[in-house]
Design an enzyme around this catalytic site. Structure first.
Site, PDB file in Angstrom:
ATOM      1  N   LYS A 187      -5.451 -39.504   0.131  1.00  0.00           N
ATOM      2  CA  LYS A 187      -5.093 -38.415   0.337  1.00  0.00           C
ATOM      3  C   LYS A 187      -5.426 -37.434  -0.666  1.00  0.00           C
ATOM      4  CE  LYS A 187      -0.750 -39.616   1.287  1.00  0.00           C
ATOM      5  NZ  LYS A 187      -1.062 -41.216   1.750  1.00  0.00           N
ATOM      6  N   LYS A 229       0.222 -34.607   2.944  1.00  0.00           N
ATOM      7  CA  LYS A 229      -0.075 -34.482   4.254  1.00  0.00           C
ATOM      8  C   LYS A 229       0.041 -33.318   4.798  1.00  0.00           C
ATOM      9  CE  LYS A 229       1.584 -39.505   4.463  1.00  0.00           C
ATOM     10  NZ  LYS A 229       2.582 -40.569   4.872  1.00  0.00           N
TER      11      LYS A 229
END
Length: 837
Positions: free
Chosen positions: A588, A700
């Site tokens: 990520k 996220k």
């Protein structure tokens, strides 16, 4: 006459240097000729020099031109032919054969000594020296045939092939050559004729240039009205592409002379255009066959070719490895008659040969592809021709681009088949191959494009696959990071590889693999059943070295899977995308950094035709990112995204809340013990604070917010602390647990308050698109909230949009674990394969 010719030779068999490289190969070729002689009328044989002999002769001539006779190389060459005239090749006239070879070697030696004495190798003398190889091969082949009971005679090509005096590339006097061949080839005898050579009207030896031995065979076949001309070489025929660059290339069963000429012009080395002219004029088919696989069908080149029932409009994809592009441009070209004539006249005067021509419909520029070594001469000549216009500023000086290649798609059926050009350019575009120029002949049997020389192999492979491997796709994978997720992915691919090929026409080929210590690469594919051993036996690894090698291999349809957790590989995504390598990643870091980095990566992927896939950044294998993307791309407006985005936080708070049975008194499970349990089960990092800090969820949140259209810097995503400051600041994990136990009453109070209202605790992430905000906090949610009944460890995401205003769209399921994350990446790879069919 035709009947008589037919009796003389129904087949001409030509053997190239690779078929005659050793005595054993000459013997094998002689066996093929003998079998043909026993099966019908005696064939006529044309031979090249033994493999490598012409190169040796060129080196000897070059040495002599420098006043040096390489006596050792000359002796070795004579010995090579003398040694070949033994064993399986020996006929009853062994001494006569050795005498003939010795005489040839002596004449060659005298010639080279004369060159060395003068310090000069004239074209005439060079041609005479180069003819030695074919002459010696003819003597050896005739001897080998006589040893097999075949009546054979070596003829002198100088007495058969009449040419002009253009030494090094002589032009044939076809009528006189035809007359001589018909007179010399006698019924009942296998004539063995040296290829490549002839003689002018004064009897001086000449050579026929590139493909000269094939031209000799074509001349003989045409003169004798042969049933066919067989070109025996070391491949199974004319292939759909160069097999050294395209491993899936396969033989073309039938093609027309025109198709073969186009393929030859653009680099196919099996046949050369001048070779086919006599055969074409006489209507004699050419059959290209493999000496070492005589049962292989080969390729038949004829006037009819494959015909309309061939089933495929394209015959092959060829390429010229090195060209330069000269471009003449300027407003003064528009509507001006005679520009092209002046351009090509200037090039012709400079002796520059043009391989490709293209002109824009605006008439503002004309580009021509030439050999790199002729580029400067071409530039000077054209600039001189247009010097008045250049001086007035109406035409720019010629621009020169180098390090280019031509790729040509050839097929007689292309004019009747829509979409060929589209498939060609789509295949190139998907792989980031930039097209510098395009040309299509008026016959439409050829589409040629100019690309970077560095992209030649990749361009050939992707265009060939796109045209010939219908429905089949190969992805070349580079997997960096072989911890839990990377290893699971490779093992899943290994298990499913056969099914993918059989049912989906998709091959996932592992071209590179790395962990933090070692890396291995193989463009032909690493065995998926033994990738660990290959990796461990590889070279020292680093993120930069891995990316460098992946880019340098320049493989078609390449995808890098980043299964690492750090920032080293993500920092190199831009380089990968710029090189048109796609990226699939559960990491990520790259997309949750500065907004400018996110924007840059997205723009690069779009511009270079590469894929940037990160479904597993949020929700592991759950379709969260793709669902959001579908909503946005379909025109829906995102109002709010809400959910539980961490498997570890999901487990911790669902387990902790459930411990009191929805609020019943007498709870004995403390928050610290639930965290310990989560760590023991592998839900958390070794230091649980990495999860409880919310840093992973922040990433996220940023990714979801940005994909929803918000522009947020990392600090704009707020995280309300889950832990008291004393727990966060503890110096060790042990000290952290001590502090956590000391604060168990704090968490018990949160749980009691929630339970008193019929609620449960959840670590809730929210993207408020209307407010332009993103946050994470521990909230008490009631039975009406989708997260209320969430199973421990599951993720949940809800999308509230204009189309789903009252009842949000919900995605729910396991959101953590190596197997489901790997499965999510696997699905992305299959999807990428589906986009490039």
């Amino acid at each position: 006459m035709a009947e008589m010719i037919g009796r003389r030779a129904n087949v001409v068999m030509k053997f190239g240097g690779s078929s005659l490289r050793t005595a054993d190969r000459i013997a094998h070729a002689a066996d093929l000729v003998a079998a043909q002689a026993r099966a019908g009328a005696p064939p006529t044989v044309v031979v090249s020099a033994m493999g490598g002999v012409t190169d040796t002769l060129l080196a000897l001539v070059a040495s002599a031109a420098e006043e040096r006779l390489d006596a050792e190389a000359l002796g070795a060459l004579a010995a090579r032919h003398r040694d070949a005239a033994t064993g399986r090749l020996v006929s009853d006239d062994r001494e006569a054969v050795l005498t003939d070879l010795a005489a040839l070697a002596e004449r060659l030696g005298d010639l080279l000594r004369g060159m060395a004495a003068l310090g000069e190798a004239s074209p005439r003398a060079t041609d005479r020296a180069l003819s030695y190889g074919e002459r010696a091969s003819a003597v050896l082949m005739a001897s080998a045939l006589r040893a097999r009971g075949v009546h054979a005679q070596a003829l002198d090509a100088a007495a058969l092939v009449r040419t002009d005096s253009a030494f090094g590339g002589a032009h044939v006097d076809a009528p006189e050559t035809t007359r001589r061949i018909r007179a010399a080839v006698q019924p009942g005898t296998v004539a063995v004729i040296p290829g490549f050579t002839g003689a002018d009207a004064q009897g001086r030896t000449t050579t026929l240039g590139r493909g000269g031995s094939d031209l000799t065979a074509s001349l003989v076949g045409a003169a004798l009205g042969a049933e066919r001309i067989e070109i025996w070489t070391d491949v199974d025929g004319v292939l759909t592409a160069d097999p050294r660059l395209v491993e899936d290339a396969f033989p073309i069963p039938q093609m027309t002379y025109a198709e073969a000429a186009e393929m030859a012009h653009f680099g196919a080395k099996v046949l050369f255009p001048p070779t086919m002219a006599p055969a074409l004029a006489a209507g004699v088919p050419i059959h290209v066959r493999n000496t070492f696989r005589p049962d292989a069908p080969g390729t038949v080149v004829s006037a009819r070719g494959a015909g309309a029932d061939a089933g495929h409009p394209v015959r092959g994809v060829a390429s010229v490895p090195g060209v330069a592009l000269l471009t003449l441009s300027g407003g003064g070209l528009f509507g001006t008659p005679g520009v092209a004539a002046r351009l090509f006249t200037a090039l012709g005067r400079a002796g520059v040969s043009v391989a490709l021509i293209t002109q824009g419909s605006s008439e503002n520029s004309i580009s021509v592809a030439v050999a790199p070594e002729q580029a400067e001469a071409g530039r000077v000549a054209v600039d001189a021709e247009f010097s008045p216009e250049i001086a007035r500023g109406t035409v720019a000086p010629v621009s020169v681009e180098t390090d280019l290649s031509i790729l040509a798609v050839v097929g007689e059926g292309m004019p009747q088949t829509p979409g060929i050009a589209g498939r060609v350019f789509a295949a190139l575009g998907h792989n980031g191959v930039n097209v510098r120029a395009v040309a299509q002949g008026s016959s439409e049997r050829n589409i040629s494009v100019v690309v970077s020389a560095a992209d030649r192999a990749k361009a050939l492979a992707v265009v060939h696959d796109g045209l010939f491997l219908s429905g089949a796709v190969r992805l070349n994978l580079f997997v960096v990071g072989t911890g839990l997720v990377g290893a699971a992915l490779l093992d899943q691919i290994a298990v499913q590889a056969a099914t993918l090929r059989a049912e989906r026409g998709l091959e996932l080929r592992l071209a590179g693999v790395s962990n933090s210590r070692t890396m291995a690469f193989d463009a032909r594919g690493i065995d998926l059943a033994a990738w660990r051993a290959a990796r461990d036996a590889g070279e020292p690894a680093s993120a930069e070295a891995f990316v460098d090698r992946a880019i340098a291999l320049n493989l078609p349809n390449a995808v890098v899977v980043d299964a690492t957790a750090g920032a080293d590989v993500p920092a190199l995504y831009a380089r990968l995308l710029e090189a048109s390598l796609s990226v699939s990643t559960p990491n990520k870091v790259a997309l949750s950094g500065p907004q400018a980095d996110y924007d840059r990566l997205k723009a690069l992927a779009a511009r270079r035709g590469a894929h940037l896939r990160y479904e597993t950044n949020v929700g592991a294998g759950l379709p969260v990112v793709s669902t959001l993307g579908d909503l946005v791309s379909s025109g829906d407006r995102i109002r709010r995204i809400e959910g539980v985005l961490s498997g570890s936080l999901s487990f911790i708070f669902a387990t902790f809340s459930a411990a009191v049975g929805g609020g019943a008194p007498g709870a004995t499970v403390r928050f610290s013990s639930v965290v310990r349990e989560a760590q023991a089960l592998g839900y958390t990092e070794p230091d649980p604070r990495d999860d409880l800090s919310g840093a992973d969820v922040r990433r996220k949140l940023l990714i979801l917010a940005r994909d929803a259209g918000l522009r947020l810097e990392p600090e704009a995503a707020t995280v309300r602390p889950v832990l008291p400051a004393a727990c966060t600041q503890a110096p060790t994990v042990g000290a952290f647990y001590d502090q956590l136990e000391a604060h168990d009453d704090h968490f018990d109070a949160l749980r009691r308050d929630a339970a008193a209202q019929g609620r449960v605790l959840r670590a809730l992430a929210v993207v408020d698109a209307e407010a332009g905000a993103a946050s994470l906090s521990v909230e008490a949610v009631g039975p009406g909230h989708p997260a209320f009944a969430l199973d421990a460890g599951d993720n949940l995401v809800t999308f509230c949009t204009d189309r789903y205003p009252d009842r949000p769209l919900v995605v729910r399921g396991p959101g953590a674990g190596a197997e489901v994350t790997a499965a999510g990446v696997f699905a992305e790879l299959v999807q990428i394969g589906g986009t490039i069919r």
